[in-house]
Design a protein around this motif. Structure first.
Motif, PDB file in Angstrom:
ATOM      1  N   ARG A 294      31.968  36.857  58.021  1.00 38.97           N
ATOM      2  CA  ARG A 294      30.779  36.003  57.980  1.00 38.97           C
ATOM      3  C   ARG A 294      29.631  36.676  57.225  1.00 38.97           C
ATOM      4  O   ARG A 294      29.102  37.702  57.665  1.00 38.97           O
ATOM      5  CB  ARG A 294      30.332  35.681  59.410  1.00 38.97           C
ATOM      6  N   GLU A 295      29.291  36.106  56.100  1.00 45.37           N
ATOM      7  CA  GLU A 295      28.078  36.427  55.342  1.00 45.37           C
ATOM      8  C   GLU A 295      27.877  35.322  54.337  1.00 45.37           C
ATOM      9  O   GLU A 295      28.844  34.658  53.939  1.00 45.37           O
ATOM     10  CB  GLU A 295      28.204  37.784  54.633  1.00 45.37           C
TER      11      GLU A 295
ATOM     12  N   SER B 278      32.303  42.171  65.872  1.00 45.49           N
ATOM     13  CA  SER B 278      31.393  43.038  65.123  1.00 45.49           C
ATOM     14  C   SER B 278      30.051  42.332  64.933  1.00 45.49           C
ATOM     15  O   SER B 278      29.844  41.209  65.397  1.00 45.49           O
ATOM     16  CB  SER B 278      32.018  43.477  63.796  1.00 45.49           C
ATOM     17  N   GLY B 279      29.127  43.005  64.242  1.00 45.43           N
ATOM     18  CA  GLY B 279      27.726  42.583  64.262  1.00 45.43           C
ATOM     19  C   GLY B 279      27.315  41.537  63.245  1.00 45.43           C
ATOM     20  O   GLY B 279      26.167  41.542  62.801  1.00 45.43           O
ATOM     21  N   ALA B 280      28.205  40.641  62.865  1.00 45.99           N
ATOM     22  CA  ALA B 280      27.809  39.504  62.029  1.00 45.99           C
ATOM     23  C   ALA B 280      27.323  38.371  62.931  1.00 45.99           C
ATOM     24  O   ALA B 280      27.579  38.354  64.139  1.00 45.99           O
ATOM     25  CB  ALA B 280      28.979  39.027  61.173  1.00 45.99           C
ATOM     26  N   SER B 281      26.662  37.413  62.320  1.00 47.76           N
ATOM     27  CA  SER B 281      26.215  36.246  63.079  1.00 47.76           C
ATOM     28  C   SER B 281      27.428  35.442  63.552  1.00 47.76           C
ATOM     29  O   SER B 281      28.435  35.347  62.850  1.00 47.76           O
ATOM     30  CB  SER B 281      25.331  35.372  62.175  1.00 47.76           C
TER      31      SER B 281
ATOM     32  N   SER C 109      31.348  46.057  68.827  1.00 53.50           N
ATOM     33  CA  SER C 109      30.614  47.109  68.110  1.00 53.50           C
ATOM     34  C   SER C 109      29.182  47.195  68.626  1.00 53.50           C
ATOM     35  O   SER C 109      28.671  46.268  69.280  1.00 53.50           O
ATOM     36  CB  SER C 109      30.616  46.828  66.601  1.00 53.50           C
TER      37      SER C 109
ATOM     38  N   ARG D 148      23.839  43.964  69.713  1.00 55.12           N
ATOM     39  CA  ARG D 148      22.518  43.469  69.283  1.00 55.12           C
ATOM     40  C   ARG D 148      22.574  41.974  68.953  1.00 55.12           C
ATOM     41  O   ARG D 148      21.704  41.199  69.378  1.00 55.12           O
ATOM     42  CB  ARG D 148      22.060  44.284  68.060  1.00 55.12           C
ATOM     43  N   THR D 149      23.600  41.548  68.198  1.00 59.01           N
ATOM     44  CA  THR D 149      23.662  40.120  67.823  1.00 59.01           C
ATOM     45  C   THR D 149      23.930  39.244  69.054  1.00 59.01           C
ATOM     46  O   THR D 149      23.407  38.129  69.136  1.00 59.01           O
ATOM     47  CB  THR D 149      24.749  39.861  66.753  1.00 59.01           C
TER      48      THR D 149
ATOM     49  N   SER E 237      31.735  41.473  60.285  1.00 57.78           N
ATOM     50  CA  SER E 237      30.608  41.783  59.394  1.00 57.78           C
ATOM     51  C   SER E 237      31.119  42.330  58.064  1.00 57.78           C
ATOM     52  O   SER E 237      32.274  42.775  57.964  1.00 57.78           O
ATOM     53  CB  SER E 237      29.691  42.815  60.048  1.00 57.78           C
ATOM     54  N   MET E 238      30.272  42.318  57.065  1.00 58.47           N
ATOM     55  CA  MET E 238      30.641  42.884  55.769  1.00 58.47           C
ATOM     56  C   MET E 238      30.828  44.399  55.873  1.00 58.47           C
ATOM     57  O   MET E 238      31.646  44.969  55.153  1.00 58.47           O
ATOM     58  CB  MET E 238      29.581  42.541  54.714  1.00 58.47           C
ATOM     59  N   ARG E 239      30.113  45.039  56.803  1.00 57.36           N
ATOM     60  CA  ARG E 239      30.318  46.479  57.006  1.00 57.36           C
ATOM     61  C   ARG E 239      31.716  46.747  57.552  1.00 57.36           C
ATOM     62  O   ARG E 239      32.459  47.580  57.020  1.00 57.36           O
ATOM     63  CB  ARG E 239      29.274  47.050  57.970  1.00 57.36           C
ATOM     64  N   THR E 240      32.105  45.995  58.584  1.00 54.44           N
ATOM     65  CA  THR E 240      33.442  46.192  59.161  1.00 54.44           C
ATOM     66  C   THR E 240      34.520  45.774  58.167  1.00 54.44           C
ATOM     67  O   THR E 240      35.540  46.453  58.022  1.00 54.44           O
ATOM     68  CB  THR E 240      33.548  45.417  60.496  1.00 54.44           C
TER      69      THR E 240
ATOM     70  N   GLU F 206      20.587  38.862  70.584  1.00 54.84           N
ATOM     71  CA  GLU F 206      19.696  38.018  69.779  1.00 54.84           C
ATOM     72  C   GLU F 206      20.129  36.542  69.805  1.00 54.84           C
ATOM     73  O   GLU F 206      19.296  35.648  69.877  1.00 54.84           O
ATOM     74  CB  GLU F 206      19.678  38.499  68.322  1.00 54.84           C
TER      75      GLU F 206
ATOM     76  N   ALA G 256      26.487  47.052  66.856  1.00 60.88           N
ATOM     77  CA  ALA G 256      25.686  46.000  66.211  1.00 60.88           C
ATOM     78  C   ALA G 256      25.953  44.646  66.863  1.00 60.88           C
ATOM     79  O   ALA G 256      25.051  43.798  66.959  1.00 60.88           O
ATOM     80  CB  ALA G 256      26.005  45.951  64.714  1.00 60.88           C
ATOM     81  N   ALA G 257      27.186  44.432  67.330  1.00 57.04           N
ATOM     82  CA  ALA G 257      27.500  43.156  67.997  1.00 57.04           C
ATOM     83  C   ALA G 257      26.742  43.044  69.320  1.00 57.04           C
ATOM     84  O   ALA G 257      26.367  41.935  69.722  1.00 57.04           O
ATOM     85  CB  ALA G 257      29.002  43.033  68.219  1.00 57.04           C
TER      86      ALA G 257
HETATM   87  C1  LIG Z   1      20.895  38.896  64.135  1.00 52.85           C
HETATM   88  C2  LIG Z   1      21.734  39.609  63.129  1.00 52.85           C
HETATM   89  C3  LIG Z   1      22.610  38.888  62.333  1.00 52.85           C
HETATM   90  C4  LIG Z   1      23.415  39.531  61.394  1.00 52.85           C
HETATM   91  N1  LIG Z   1      24.289  38.770  60.658  1.00 52.85           N
HETATM   92  C5  LIG Z   1      25.138  39.373  59.806  1.00 52.85           C
HETATM   93  C6  LIG Z   1      26.126  38.602  59.116  1.00 52.85           C
HETATM   94  O1  LIG Z   1      26.225  37.377  59.268  1.00 52.85           O
HETATM   95  N2  LIG Z   1      26.992  39.257  58.316  1.00 52.85           N
HETATM   96  C7  LIG Z   1      26.953  40.620  58.141  1.00 52.85           C
HETATM   97  O2  LIG Z   1      27.793  41.152  57.416  1.00 52.85           O
HETATM   98  N3  LIG Z   1      26.021  41.378  58.780  1.00 52.85           N
HETATM   99  C8  LIG Z   1      25.124  40.802  59.617  1.00 52.85           C
HETATM  100  N4  LIG Z   1      24.199  41.548  60.285  1.00 52.85           N
HETATM  101  C9  LIG Z   1      24.104  42.988  59.991  1.00 52.85           C
HETATM  102  C10 LIG Z   1      25.143  43.824  60.724  1.00 52.85           C
HETATM  103  O3  LIG Z   1      24.936  43.737  62.126  1.00 52.85           O
HETATM  104  C11 LIG Z   1      25.023  45.294  60.263  1.00 52.85           C
HETATM  105  O4  LIG Z   1      25.464  45.411  58.927  1.00 52.85           O
HETATM  106  C12 LIG Z   1      25.818  46.242  61.134  1.00 52.85           C
HETATM  107  O5  LIG Z   1      25.712  47.550  60.607  1.00 52.85           O
HETATM  108  C13 LIG Z   1      27.268  45.869  61.248  1.00 52.85           C
HETATM  109  O6  LIG Z   1      27.926  46.858  62.033  1.00 52.85           O
HETATM  110  P1  LIG Z   1      29.392  46.637  62.584  1.00 52.85           P
HETATM  111  O7  LIG Z   1      30.230  46.207  61.428  1.00 52.85           O
HETATM  112  O8  LIG Z   1      29.806  47.987  63.093  1.00 52.85           O
HETATM  113  O9  LIG Z   1      29.350  45.651  63.670  1.00 52.85           O
HETATM  114  C14 LIG Z   1      23.354  40.942  61.229  1.00 52.85           C
HETATM  115  C15 LIG Z   1      22.486  41.665  62.047  1.00 52.85           C
HETATM  116  C16 LIG Z   1      21.685  41.020  62.976  1.00 52.85           C
HETATM  117  C17 LIG Z   1      20.774  41.841  63.848  1.00 52.85           C
END
Ligand SMILES: Cc1cc2nc3c(=O)[nH]c(=O)nc-3n(C[C@H](O)[C@H](O)[C@H](O)COP(=O)(O)O)c2cc1C
Length: 195
Positions: free
Chosen positions: A124-125, A10-13, A37, A42-43, A89-92, A46, A39-40
């Motif tokens: 991860r947050e 998922s999209g956490a770092s 995901s 994208r990460t 991620s905190m969203r997932t 990045e 968002a992933a």
């Molecule tokens: C470069 C980057 C780093 C991110 N790091 C985090 C993180 O460490 N923890 C987190 O919860 N969200 C992080 N986010 C935000 C999530 O990507 C965002 O909340 C997204 O909606 C998560 O969607 P998903 O849970 O479907 O992957 C980051 C976003 C970007 C672009």
């Protein structure tokens, strides 16, 4: 034969941790179902670059679209040995905590909870607010293992790759599907990687 394992990125770092987990499982000859995901994507771009994103299809895994809620692993009738979400991620995490299974990654995690199978969340947050902590408590009460990607400083890693490898191996070891491969602490063992 070892059962297949589901890996969700998922999209956490820390996308590199999820990719390393796929590599470690593949080396153990475990079949992998992979969900990444939006968002992933994208990460990964990045943090690791567009080439890594483009190369995801070359990973030794069966890839599923995150919107494909009709995939085999969306059903508890499909046997698996467990699931790791790394990074989570905190969203997932929040979606899993509340069974908001509106994508395949969260649905597969929900299936692992309802089937009482191992679910490891490399959440991860930082810093964490009370909502994050409550979501971690909820998934823990439901049987998931929350495993933040915290470096094992006592192993004196030589760089980020060793930190990533150790975190990934500990997550895989937590499934208990194979002999543990992560470095273990031994008193006085200042440089375990030299052995
Ligand atoms: C470069 C980057 C780093 C991110 N790091 C985090 C993180 O460490 N923890 C987190 O919860 N969200 C992080 N986010 C935000 C999530 O990507 C965002 O909340 C997204 O909606 C998560 O969607 P998903 O849970 O479907 O992957 C980051 C976003 C970007 C672009």
């Amino acid at each position: 034969m070892t059962a297949r394992v589901v890996v969700g990125i998922s999209g956490a770092s820390g996308a590199a941790i999820g990719i390393r987990i796929v590599e470690i499982l593949a080396a153990l000859e475990v079949g992998i179902d992979l969900i990444v995901s939006a968002a992933a994507e994208r990460t990964i771009t990045e943090e690791l670059g567009p080439d890594v994103l483009a190369g995801l299809g070359n990973l030794p895994a069966r890839r599923h679209g995150v919107r494909d809620i009709g995939a085999t692993i969306a059903s508890g009738s499909t046997p698996t040995g467990g699931m790791i979400v790394a990074p989570c991620s905190m969203r997932t995490l929040s979606a899993i905590a509340h069974s908001l299974a509106d994508n395949l990654l969260v649905r597969a995690a929900d299936v692992h909870l309802k089937e009482r199978r191992p679910l490891v969340l490399v959440a991860r947050e930082t810093p964490l607010h009370l909502g994050h902590l409550r979501a971690m408590a909820v998934v823990t009460e439901m049987g998931a293992i929350v495993m933040p990607p915290v470096p094992a400083f006592y192993l004196k890693p030589r760089g980020i790759d060793e930190v990533i490898d150790q975190i990934a191996r500990r997550a895989v070891d937590t499934l208990r599907i194979a002999v543990p491969t992560a470095s273990a602490w031994r008193p006085g063992n200042a440089q375990p990687h030299l052995e």
